[in-house]
Design a protein around this motif. Sequence first.
Motif, PDB file in Angstrom:
ATOM      1  N   ALA A 122     -18.909 -52.493  29.638  1.00 41.91           N
ATOM      2  CA  ALA A 122     -18.259 -53.810  29.591  1.00 41.91           C
ATOM      3  C   ALA A 122     -18.314 -54.371  28.173  1.00 41.91           C
ATOM      4  N   TRP A 123     -19.459 -54.189  27.510  1.00 35.91           N
ATOM      5  CA  TRP A 123     -19.597 -54.643  26.110  1.00 35.91           C
ATOM      6  C   TRP A 123     -18.602 -53.919  25.214  1.00 35.91           C
ATOM      7  N   ILE A 124     -18.471 -52.602  25.379  1.00 37.13           N
ATOM      8  CA  ILE A 124     -17.525 -51.823  24.580  1.00 37.13           C
ATOM      9  C   ILE A 124     -16.112 -52.356  24.766  1.00 37.13           C
ATOM     10  N   HIS A 125     -15.755 -52.655  25.994  1.00 40.28           N
ATOM     11  CA  HIS A 125     -14.408 -53.140  26.306  1.00 40.28           C
ATOM     12  C   HIS A 125     -14.104 -54.463  25.605  1.00 40.28           C
ATOM     13  N   GLU A 126     -15.143 -55.253  25.337  1.00 45.73           N
ATOM     14  CA  GLU A 126     -14.951 -56.573  24.720  1.00 45.73           C
ATOM     15  C   GLU A 126     -14.834 -56.508  23.201  1.00 45.73           C
ATOM     16  N   GLN A 127     -15.128 -55.366  22.600  1.00 51.62           N
ATOM     17  CA  GLN A 127     -15.164 -55.275  21.138  1.00 51.62           C
ATOM     18  C   GLN A 127     -13.783 -55.043  20.540  1.00 51.62           C
ATOM     19  N   SER A 128     -13.371 -55.920  19.654  1.00 50.62           N
ATOM     20  CA  SER A 128     -12.091 -55.755  18.948  1.00 50.62           C
ATOM     21  C   SER A 128     -12.374 -55.163  17.568  1.00 50.62           C
ATOM     22  N   VAL A 129     -12.727 -53.891  17.543  1.00 43.38           N
ATOM     23  CA  VAL A 129     -13.114 -53.218  16.307  1.00 43.38           C
ATOM     24  C   VAL A 129     -12.481 -51.836  16.256  1.00 43.38           C
ATOM     25  N   ASP A 130     -12.652 -51.177  15.116  1.00 41.53           N
ATOM     26  CA  ASP A 130     -12.144 -49.816  14.941  1.00 41.53           C
ATOM     27  C   ASP A 130     -13.172 -48.761  15.316  1.00 41.53           C
ATOM     28  N   VAL A 131     -14.457 -49.051  15.033  1.00 40.57           N
ATOM     29  CA  VAL A 131     -15.522 -48.075  15.252  1.00 40.57           C
ATOM     30  C   VAL A 131     -16.710 -48.760  15.912  1.00 40.57           C
ATOM     31  N   ILE A 132     -17.293 -48.108  16.913  1.00 43.36           N
ATOM     32  CA  ILE A 132     -18.492 -48.613  17.587  1.00 43.36           C
ATOM     33  C   ILE A 132     -19.613 -47.601  17.414  1.00 43.36           C
ATOM     34  N   PHE A 133     -20.794 -48.085  17.039  1.00 41.52           N
ATOM     35  CA  PHE A 133     -21.987 -47.243  16.961  1.00 41.52           C
ATOM     36  C   PHE A 133     -22.867 -47.515  18.173  1.00 41.52           C
ATOM     37  N   LEU A 134     -23.189 -46.477  18.926  1.00 41.79           N
ATOM     38  CA  LEU A 134     -24.138 -46.579  20.026  1.00 41.79           C
ATOM     39  C   LEU A 134     -25.398 -45.825  19.625  1.00 41.79           C
ATOM     40  N   GLU A 135     -26.485 -46.560  19.437  1.00 43.71           N
ATOM     41  CA  GLU A 135     -27.757 -45.929  19.080  1.00 43.71           C
ATOM     42  C   GLU A 135     -28.562 -45.667  20.348  1.00 43.71           C
ATOM     43  N   MET A 136     -29.165 -44.481  20.438  1.00 43.69           N
ATOM     44  CA  MET A 136     -30.016 -44.184  21.584  1.00 43.69           C
ATOM     45  C   MET A 136     -31.068 -43.154  21.208  1.00 43.69           C
ATOM     46  N   HIS A 137     -32.154 -43.138  21.980  1.00 43.19           N
ATOM     47  CA  HIS A 137     -33.242 -42.205  21.719  1.00 43.19           C
ATOM     48  C   HIS A 137     -33.022 -40.856  22.387  1.00 43.19           C
ATOM     49  N   TRP A 138     -32.466 -40.867  23.601  1.00 42.23           N
ATOM     50  CA  TRP A 138     -32.522 -39.688  24.460  1.00 42.23           C
ATOM     51  C   TRP A 138     -31.174 -39.022  24.614  1.00 42.23           C
ATOM     52  N   ALA A 139     -31.130 -37.727  24.299  1.00 40.43           N
ATOM     53  CA  ALA A 139     -29.884 -36.974  24.357  1.00 40.43           C
ATOM     54  C   ALA A 139     -29.317 -36.894  25.768  1.00 40.43           C
ATOM     55  N   LYS A 140     -30.182 -36.874  26.778  1.00 42.01           N
ATOM     56  CA  LYS A 140     -29.694 -36.736  28.147  1.00 42.01           C
ATOM     57  C   LYS A 140     -28.892 -37.954  28.598  1.00 42.01           C
ATOM     58  N   ALA A 141     -29.073 -39.077  27.908  1.00 40.24           N
ATOM     59  CA  ALA A 141     -28.314 -40.276  28.261  1.00 40.24           C
ATOM     60  C   ALA A 141     -26.877 -40.201  27.752  1.00 40.24           C
ATOM     61  N   LEU A 142     -26.604 -39.261  26.878  1.00 44.99           N
ATOM     62  CA  LEU A 142     -25.297 -39.178  26.229  1.00 44.99           C
ATOM     63  C   LEU A 142     -24.154 -39.044  27.224  1.00 44.99           C
ATOM     64  N   ILE A 143     -24.360 -38.272  28.290  1.00 49.86           N
ATOM     65  CA  ILE A 143     -23.267 -37.999  29.222  1.00 49.86           C
ATOM     66  C   ILE A 143     -22.827 -39.232  30.005  1.00 49.86           C
ATOM     67  N   HIS A 144     -23.608 -40.287  29.960  1.00 50.91           N
ATOM     68  CA  HIS A 144     -23.283 -41.486  30.726  1.00 50.91           C
ATOM     69  C   HIS A 144     -22.386 -42.459  29.952  1.00 50.91           C
ATOM     70  N   TYR A 145     -22.133 -42.166  28.666  1.00 52.87           N
ATOM     71  CA  TYR A 145     -21.377 -43.106  27.835  1.00 52.87           C
ATOM     72  C   TYR A 145     -20.223 -42.406  27.136  1.00 52.87           C
ATOM     73  N   PRO A 146     -19.126 -43.146  26.879  1.00 52.87           N
ATOM     74  CA  PRO A 146     -18.018 -42.556  26.121  1.00 52.87           C
ATOM     75  C   PRO A 146     -18.453 -42.296  24.685  1.00 52.87           C
ATOM     76  N   SER A 147     -17.977 -41.208  24.104  1.00 54.66           N
ATOM     77  CA  SER A 147     -18.365 -40.865  22.741  1.00 54.66           C
ATOM     78  C   SER A 147     -17.358 -39.897  22.142  1.00 54.66           C
ATOM     79  N   HIS A 148     -17.030 -40.104  20.861  1.00 55.22           N
ATOM     80  CA  HIS A 148     -16.138 -39.206  20.145  1.00 55.22           C
ATOM     81  C   HIS A 148     -16.878 -38.400  19.091  1.00 55.22           C
ATOM     82  N   GLU A 149     -17.917 -39.004  18.522  1.00 52.93           N
ATOM     83  CA  GLU A 149     -18.707 -38.376  17.461  1.00 52.93           C
ATOM     84  C   GLU A 149     -20.177 -38.443  17.848  1.00 52.93           C
ATOM     85  N   LEU A 150     -20.917 -37.378  17.547  1.00 50.91           N
ATOM     86  CA  LEU A 150     -22.354 -37.362  17.795  1.00 50.91           C
ATOM     87  C   LEU A 150     -23.089 -37.084  16.488  1.00 50.91           C
TER      88      LEU A 150
END
Length: 223
Positions: A98-126
């Motif tokens: 929901a937060w991502i949907h509200e952002q009017s930007v070109d690039v979003i950075f999602l910081e996280m500790h755990w690689a296994k959480a990656l599959i739960h979020y949209p991502s283009h670059e790792l």
Amino acid sequence: SMGNPVIVTIIGLPGAGKTTVSRVAARAFAAHGMKTASLDIDRFAKQYLASVKNDIAGRRTRELIQEALLALRDRMARIMNPGESAAIHPYTVEAVKAWIHEQSVDVIFLEMHWAKALIHYPSHELWIVTAPSEKCLRQFARSYHEPFEKRSLSQEMFARAQFYWSNDLRSLPREKHLISNTAYGLNAIRYRIQKLVATIAICYEDGRYENEDDIPTIPPSAN
């Protein structure tokens, strides 16, 4: 383009330099005229789930998100529990999207500790950020309010985190970029990030999307 941002996921242990990398990259993207936003998912998850648990008024998701974001201004709230459970909690995943949907930007950075959480979020670059153990351990000592010389609790928690994190690496996709934070100077990191940023900026200009070795890769989704 605005409303269809490239999402860069940055993974690394606390203290490795994820936030530093996102800030350096944000400045580099700004030089291309691109707007950015960032979110530390693990810290956000802790605050957001606390807001949901304590909510007795039945507030809307947007209000709970704003409350959690305000709480994140407390820079001391950095203690991490081994495991990705908070980051992959359905409430957290829903709130982050929901937060991502509200952002009017070109690039979003999602910081996280755990690689296994990656599959739960949209991502283009790792991007994976690594650093010497001592650098990360100092962050753990600060988190647990221990002098670095007497770091028994933080040493134990860091060892557990390293174990979990090393196992998590096996779940990462092959298409990733490694950013080594081996020195306290930022010149090497800036150079590395500028090359990655230029790649994404090129994609916005004419659709080409190539890494620093000129190996063609799949462009970010238009959906």
